[in-house]
Write an enzyme that holds these catalytic residues in place. Structure first.
Site, PDB file in Angstrom:
ATOM      1  N   ASP A 174     -22.653 -45.394 -35.423  1.00  0.00           N
ATOM      2  CA  ASP A 174     -21.550 -45.369 -34.463  1.00  0.00           C
ATOM      3  C   ASP A 174     -21.386 -43.891 -34.141  1.00  0.00           C
ATOM      4  O   ASP A 174     -20.908 -43.123 -34.985  1.00  0.00           O
ATOM      5  CB  ASP A 174     -20.261 -45.931 -35.090  1.00  0.00           C
ATOM      6  CG  ASP A 174     -19.142 -45.980 -34.059  1.00  0.00           C
ATOM      7  OD1 ASP A 174     -18.976 -44.987 -33.318  1.00  0.00           O
ATOM      8  OD2 ASP A 174     -18.450 -47.001 -33.972  1.00  0.00           O
ATOM      9  N   HIS A 175     -21.821 -43.488 -32.959  1.00  0.00           N
ATOM     10  CA  HIS A 175     -21.944 -42.035 -32.746  1.00  0.00           C
ATOM     11  C   HIS A 175     -20.595 -41.325 -32.791  1.00  0.00           C
ATOM     12  O   HIS A 175     -20.535 -40.116 -32.972  1.00  0.00           O
ATOM     13  CB  HIS A 175     -22.730 -41.719 -31.466  1.00  0.00           C
ATOM     14  CG  HIS A 175     -21.933 -41.814 -30.196  1.00  0.00           C
ATOM     15  ND1 HIS A 175     -21.662 -43.000 -29.577  1.00  0.00           N
ATOM     16  CD2 HIS A 175     -21.346 -40.860 -29.436  1.00  0.00           C
ATOM     17  CE1 HIS A 175     -20.952 -42.775 -28.483  1.00  0.00           C
ATOM     18  NE2 HIS A 175     -20.732 -41.481 -28.371  1.00  0.00           N
ATOM     19  N   ASP A 232     -18.158 -52.998 -25.847  1.00  0.00           N
ATOM     20  CA  ASP A 232     -18.805 -51.701 -25.714  1.00  0.00           C
ATOM     21  C   ASP A 232     -18.066 -50.596 -26.473  1.00  0.00           C
ATOM     22  O   ASP A 232     -18.686 -49.696 -27.025  1.00  0.00           O
ATOM     23  CB  ASP A 232     -18.890 -51.342 -24.217  1.00  0.00           C
ATOM     24  CG  ASP A 232     -19.665 -50.063 -23.955  1.00  0.00           C
ATOM     25  OD1 ASP A 232     -20.745 -49.903 -24.561  1.00  0.00           O
ATOM     26  OD2 ASP A 232     -19.195 -49.220 -23.165  1.00  0.00           O
ATOM     27  N   HIS A 237     -16.332 -47.931 -31.655  1.00  0.00           N
ATOM     28  CA  HIS A 237     -15.703 -46.605 -31.677  1.00  0.00           C
ATOM     29  C   HIS A 237     -14.189 -46.658 -31.910  1.00  0.00           C
ATOM     30  O   HIS A 237     -13.639 -45.922 -32.720  1.00  0.00           O
ATOM     31  CB  HIS A 237     -15.963 -45.856 -30.370  1.00  0.00           C
ATOM     32  CG  HIS A 237     -17.390 -45.882 -29.929  1.00  0.00           C
ATOM     33  ND1 HIS A 237     -18.444 -45.765 -30.808  1.00  0.00           N
ATOM     34  CD2 HIS A 237     -17.956 -46.021 -28.703  1.00  0.00           C
ATOM     35  CE1 HIS A 237     -19.585 -45.816 -30.138  1.00  0.00           C
ATOM     36  NE2 HIS A 237     -19.317 -45.981 -28.866  1.00  0.00           N
TER      37      HIS A 237
HETATM   38  C1  BG6 Z   1     -21.149 -45.559 -25.755  1.00  0.00           C
HETATM   39  C2  BG6 Z   1     -20.816 -46.605 -24.733  1.00  0.00           C
HETATM   40  O1  BG6 Z   1     -21.267 -46.139 -27.025  1.00  0.00           O
HETATM   41  O2  BG6 Z   1     -20.132 -44.575 -25.774  1.00  0.00           O
HETATM   42  C3  BG6 Z   1     -20.619 -45.979 -23.365  1.00  0.00           C
HETATM   43  O3  BG6 Z   1     -21.850 -47.564 -24.672  1.00  0.00           O
HETATM   44  C4  BG6 Z   1     -19.629 -44.852 -23.421  1.00  0.00           C
HETATM   45  O4  BG6 Z   1     -20.200 -46.953 -22.420  1.00  0.00           O
HETATM   46  C5  BG6 Z   1     -19.968 -43.882 -24.546  1.00  0.00           C
HETATM   47  O5  BG6 Z   1     -19.655 -44.172 -22.179  1.00  0.00           O
HETATM   48  C6  BG6 Z   1     -18.887 -42.853 -24.733  1.00  0.00           C
HETATM   49  O6  BG6 Z   1     -19.313 -41.867 -25.613  1.00  0.00           O
HETATM   50  P1  BG6 Z   1     -18.781 -40.379 -25.517  1.00  0.00           P
HETATM   51  O7  BG6 Z   1     -19.432 -39.689 -26.674  1.00  0.00           O
HETATM   52  O8  BG6 Z   1     -19.219 -39.857 -24.181  1.00  0.00           O
HETATM   53  O9  BG6 Z   1     -17.298 -40.447 -25.630  1.00  0.00           O
END
Ligand code: BG6
Length: 487
Positions: A174-175, A232, A237
């Site tokens: 989960d980035h 998504d 997140h």
């Molecule tokens: C991703 C989603 O996991 O996270 C995207 O699939 C989203 O839809 C993105 O735009 C958002 O990540 P960040 O790091 O730009 O906040």
């Protein structure tokens, strides 16, 4: 934490968008900072028909395009490219795996696999890897989202992966957990003594979590149409952020201690019943408007057909446990919103009695704002007296006590979340990866919401691009006398 570095990294999806924008630049950054194991070999795999030299050219182009200029060092790039090789692989074809195994070679010095592919390919991939000896004791696997579509499909994926890998060798990504400011929530809560005594239903009135994006569909129609904002962003997140805010203090900064506490939070999420869904959830879909001065199209227009997929969701959630009884957690996320902003706002309870009332002074309850992006800061809104002789009454005003992490750590480069996560995968540290029970509890909760939408025939409400979502999202909090922290 004992480091247990691998000697090889196998990158599936090596020619995809994520690889170009994030994974290859992150690996290069780690290489340039001498953080990768000296002999680490990186084997790319994807359907595209490259040979080693062709993939190196491809990677070079991605680095040229996506690295900031001050990170480009031609000799470091050349040395990084030396680490790369490539094997064209169609994961859906079982016959492709022997050649892959040959290319990867001996894995006794440990192998990390990074699987960034469509969920439908997880099963053939794991089975194929297992068959050719690329799933044994010395192999660990990183899985990129989406990890399923609902609880049932997520369980299926987890069961399949478990055929080849034990849980201690599975790294679910989960980035958001790789983001510096997200990890800072742990430092704020558990590295300081003054918040903890009020960090509960006695001290806190409500919590708001917002991830607002200005981007629209981008080029992801195929994926997004099957997902929508709930799957998504919320299932992963947003719920991870909620868990970091709500969890009990872990005993140690180590994988089981932290993930046990997060899992407990997910298990105490109150299920949203179909009767409640209309009251406590709002969905929206953007129509045309203006974002940052640019005119943009609506979702349906971008897509080229009518769709009922939500690009915005707001939810009033509750945790049924001792610490958080009665405290609403308002969460919302959307595309094409007014600004790009990820933020957590903690609104504390008002003082039990105001001695200023008789002298005209009005108090606001304190708010703690944790801004995750684009800026990084922590701001406590506190009441102060305006200077003056107070002859017309005491004038009190909310003023910010602001800690800017951007300027406090100005000399330190902020790493891409994937740098941290790739390095942890390579070194075998699972702390910032999501455990199976977490993922499944997350899906169980969002599935119940989706079931409520279906039962009530709820369709997303339109909102104009460049706004904070449908009016109903404002009503969701206002009904409780709470206003979203929007400025
Ligand atoms: C991703 C989603 O996991 O996270 C995207 O699939 C989203 O839809 C993105 O735009 C958002 O990540 P960040 O790091 O730009 O906040």
């Amino acid at each position: 934490m004992q480091r247990d570095p691998v000697g090889k990294l196998l990158l599936f999806g090596a020619t995809g968008d994520l690889a170009q924008r994030m994974l290859l630049p992150s690996l290069y950054n780690l290489h340039a900072d001498k953080l990768l194991p000296e002999k680490l070999q990186i084997i790319g795999a994807a359907r595209s028909d490259y040979d080693d030299a062709g993939f190196r050219d491809f990677a070079k182009k991605a680095l040229d395009k996506f690295l900031p200029d001050d990170r480009k060092d031609e000799s470091a790039i050349a040395a990084f490219l030396e680490r790369l090789s490539y094997q064209a692989t169609d994961l859906s074809n079982p016959d492709a795996f022997p050649a892959l195994a040959e290319k990867v070679g001996d894995v006794s010095g440990k192998l990390a696999i990074y699987l960034s592919t469509a969920p439908s390919l997880f099963e053939p991939a794991v089975k194929g890897l297992e068959k050719v000896g690329l799933a044994g004791e010395t192999v660990r696997i990183g899985l990129e989202k989406p990890l399923g579509y609902d609880l049932a499909s997520s369980k299926e994926i987890n069961d399949t992966v478990a055929i080849g890998f034990t849980e201690d060798r599975i790294f679910r990504i989960d980035h958001y957990l790789g983001k510096e400011t997200v990890q800072n929530i742990l430092a704020l809560r558990f590295g300081n003594s003054f918040f903890e005594p009020v960090w509960n239903a006695r001290g806190i009135d409500n919590v708001q979590i917002t991830i607002a994006e200005t981007v629209g569909l981008e080029d992801r129609a195929g994926y997004y149409e099957g997902a929508g904002a709930l799957r998504d962003m919320v299932t992963n997140h947003m719920l991870q952020l909620l868990a970091l805010i709500a969890m009990e203090p872990p005993a140690r900064y180590e994988p089981s201690a932290i993930r046990d506490e997060k899992a407990k939070v997910f298990r105490s999420l109150r299920q949203i019943t179909p009767e409640d869904a209309r009251q406590v959830t709002v969905t929206g879909q953007y129509v045309g408007g203006a974002v940052g001065g640019a005119i943009v199209k609506g979702y349906d227009e971008e897509l080229g057909k009518d769709s009922d997929v939500e690009t915005f969701v707001a939810i009033k959630a509750h945790l049924d446990n001792w610490r958080w009884q009665g405290v609403p957690f308002y969460i919302r996320t959307g595309k094409r919103m007014a600004v790009r902003r990820s933020e957590i706002a903690i609104q504390f309870k008002p003082v039990p009695h105001s001695m200023f009332t008789g002298r005209g002074g009005a108090l606001q309850p304190n708010t703690l704002v944790i801004r995750l992006q684009p800026e990084e800061y922590i701001e406590l809104l506190v009441m102060a007296k305006e200077p003056g002789l107070d002859r017309d009454g005491v004038k009190l005003r909310e003023v910010p006590l602001k800690l800017s992490l951007d300027s406090e750590f100005a000399g330190t480069r902020r790493r891409i979340a994937y740098e941290r996560l790739l390095l942890d995968l390579i070194e075998g540290d699972q702390t910032l990866f999501v455990r199976r029970d977490e993922v499944e509890a997350q899906w169980a909760w969002t599935d119940s919401i989706r079931a409520g939408w279906a039962a009530n025939g709820m369709k997303p409400k339109s909102y104009q691009s460049g706004t904070w979502g449908p009016n109903a999202a404002i009503a969701l909090t206002e009904r409780d006398g709470v206003t979203w922290q929007d400025d």
